[in-house]
Design an enzyme around this catalytic site. Structure first.
Site, PDB file in Angstrom:
ATOM      1  N   LYS A 181      10.841  25.072  51.925  1.00  0.00           N
ATOM      2  CA  LYS A 181      11.864  25.024  52.987  1.00  0.00           C
ATOM      3  C   LYS A 181      11.817  26.307  53.808  1.00  0.00           C
ATOM      4  CE  LYS A 181      14.080  22.492  49.447  1.00  0.00           C
ATOM      5  NZ  LYS A 181      15.087  22.194  48.496  1.00  0.00           N
ATOM      6  N   ASP A 185      18.795  19.749  42.214  1.00  0.00           N
ATOM      7  CA  ASP A 185      19.787  18.784  42.698  1.00  0.00           C
ATOM      8  C   ASP A 185      19.644  17.407  42.059  1.00  0.00           C
ATOM      9  OD1 ASP A 185      17.358  18.427  43.968  1.00  0.00           O
ATOM     10  OD2 ASP A 185      18.161  18.400  45.990  1.00  0.00           O
TER      11      ASP A 185
HETATM   12 MG    MG Z   1      21.478  17.801  48.754  1.00  0.00          MG
END
Ligand code: MG
Ligand code: ADP
Length: 471
Positions: free
Chosen positions: A175, A211
């Site tokens: 990212k 996550d």
């Molecule tokens: Mg998320």
């Protein structure tokens, strides 16, 4: 001979027919995107490859699936009480959360978002982790909890190798982050050291997770049959409850665990070439336009960061090949990588569902294009083809997981804006999964919002319980 189940699958994976005024053009376009469309046989072949890669990964043989042990051997048992913290790094927002649990269920939540400046996201890791610790301490003090011992679950959504529930070694940043001196270091240790340097709270980092894992655990509080966590957001990944006796990579002492959550890391599925048979020239271009080429093959077929770009690449090629927007001057804007985001694909898909064209026209208008009737149909067709492929690919893997888990009833907890907002994914997935897994399996898809936040606090509660048991 085509067996009935394969016939049903074949029927189900058809997209709406492309109807154009010009039949020759229709044929050309269908041919041009034909490789994006899978036959039932190709779908089965992908399924076989996924199963084989899972088996190799779990047996520690070379595989594009990491099948990482998360060291979470059980879910909540309803005894968890009190206050738990979460730190969520790696999603769209960086946040600190406080969750109050009673009988293993959340009864109160406080959240604060913090901004991480770009100067902290690249460079040395120390200022970044000092800032993370500063945010934790700011939040804890604002809650008046500086003197309370608080367990913390750290959602660190980057590829890592876990040596235990609270040791996660960073493999690579992704990212918008790049602090090279943190690579090969334990993210928990970096955070603990930063918290110690401040010394103004009593926060205890008990677990590191991503996550996907948080989503499974969060989902299990909504539905106790939850055994799979799925992310369809910026990226895509899944995890599931595996039988502990099937897991070879286990560095910590074992205590008779019956199950453990395995993080598949399926974004990288196919990075070793096993999925090359489905790769199209559109995918090659999508990959070439991405930040890190030749990686995250599977994610680039399905996730929110890429689905719009797949559509854009196809539309750009059709335009250049004079099959689309012929009457209009070519839009430079549409030819620019990254300019068609996945939310726009959702809006165009909504038109197809409604039999309308207002969203499609508005979006193309923003690209400076005034489409004719055929252009609108083609754009809608391409959005459907690309979205449908994503739904089918995800379903193939989920169906394989259901068979692997082999429980009477399994709930799949899903989080991510792509799943939440795309108007057709969920419906397709329900249909395709049931056709791709062993007939008669019972499964459910539920939306488990904020697994990366709530889920992390819940995992810290599980970690605390496990720790107490061993004392
Ligand atoms: Mg998320
Ligand atoms: P993250 O994965 O970073 O935690 P989200 O779950 O919100 O965050 O996912 C963000 C991704 O979802 C973005 O890549 C974006 O393209 C995609 N997205 C946002 N809105 C929509 C929408 N309406 N339809 C489809 N995809 C969307």
């Amino acid at each position: 001979m085509v067996v009935p189940a394969e016939h049903a699958l074949h029927e189900a994976i058809q997209v709406s027919p492309l109807i154009l005024s010009d039949d020759v053009k229709r044929q050309k376009i269908e041919n041009r995107v034909a490789k994006m469309r899978f036959s039932a046989a190709i779908a089965r072949k992908i399924q076989d490859v996924f199963i084989s890669e899972m088996n190799k990964g779990i047996h520690q043989q070379p595989s594009s699936l990491q099948m990482e042990n998360t060291y979470i051997p059980e879910l909540l048992d309803g005894t968890e009480e009190g206050l738990y913290l979460a730190l969520d790094l790696g999603g769209t927002n960086f946040r600190v959360l406080l969750l109050e649990l009673a009988h293993g269920a959340p009864i109160r939540q406080e959240v604060k978002r913090y901004y991480i400046g770009s100067e902290l996201r690249v460079g040395s890791a120390i200022p970044l982790f000092d800032y993370l610790a500063e945010c934790v301490s700011d939040f804890v003090i604002s809650q008046g909890l500086q003197d309370v011992e608080l367990p913390l679950g750290f959602t660190f959504s980057f590829p890592m190798i876990q040596h235990s529930l609270d040791v996660g070694v960073l493999v690579t940043w992704t990212k918008t982050f790049n602090c090279p001196d943190a690579v090969n270091k334990d993210a928990v240790r970096l955070l603990r050291e930063a918290l110690d340097r401040r010394g103004d709270t009593k926060v205890k980092v008990l677990a590191v997770l991503n996550d996907t894992t948080g989503t499974l655990v969060q989902g299990s509080t909504l539905d106790h049959n939850t055994a799979i966590g799925l992310i369809l957001g910026t990226g895509s990944n899944a995890c599931y409850l595996e039988r502990a006796d099937r897991v070879e990579h286990w560095e910590t002492e074992r205590h008779g665990e019956r199950e453990v959550i395995i993080d598949i890391e399926w974004g990288a599925f196919g990075d070793n070439g096993v999925l090359d048979f489905i790769k199209t020239d559109f995918d090659r271009e999508n990959d070439a336009n991405s930040l890190i080429v030749n990686s995250f093959t599977f994610e680039k077929y399905i996730a929110g960061k890429y689905l719009g770009e797949v559509v854009r690449v196809i539309l750009a090629k059709l335009t250049k090949e004079r099959l689309l927007f012929v009457g209009d001057s070519t839009s430079d804007s549409l030819l620019t990588p990254g300019n068609l985001t996945t939310d726009l694909v959702s809006h165009i898909e909504q038109d197809s569902l409604d039999g309308g064209d207002s969203n499609t026209k508005e979006i193309l208008g923003k690209f400076g294009i005034i489409p004719d009737e055929d252009d609108i149909r083609i754009v809608q067709y391409v959005c459907e083809v690309a979205s449908n492929r994503a739904a089918l690919l995800v379903s193939i893997c989920l169906a394989s997981l259901l068979d692997r888990i082999d429980k009477e009833q399994v709930t799949i907890a899903v989080d991510g804006s792509l799943y939440k907002h795309h108007p057709r994914l969920e419906g397709w997935m329900k249909q395709y999964i049931s056709l791709l897994c062993t007939p008669g399996r019972k499964f459910k898809l539920i939306h488990a919002e904020d697994g990366s936040g709530k889920g992390a606090a819940l995992v810290s509660a599980i970690a605390q319980r496990l720790k107490k048991r061993l004392q």
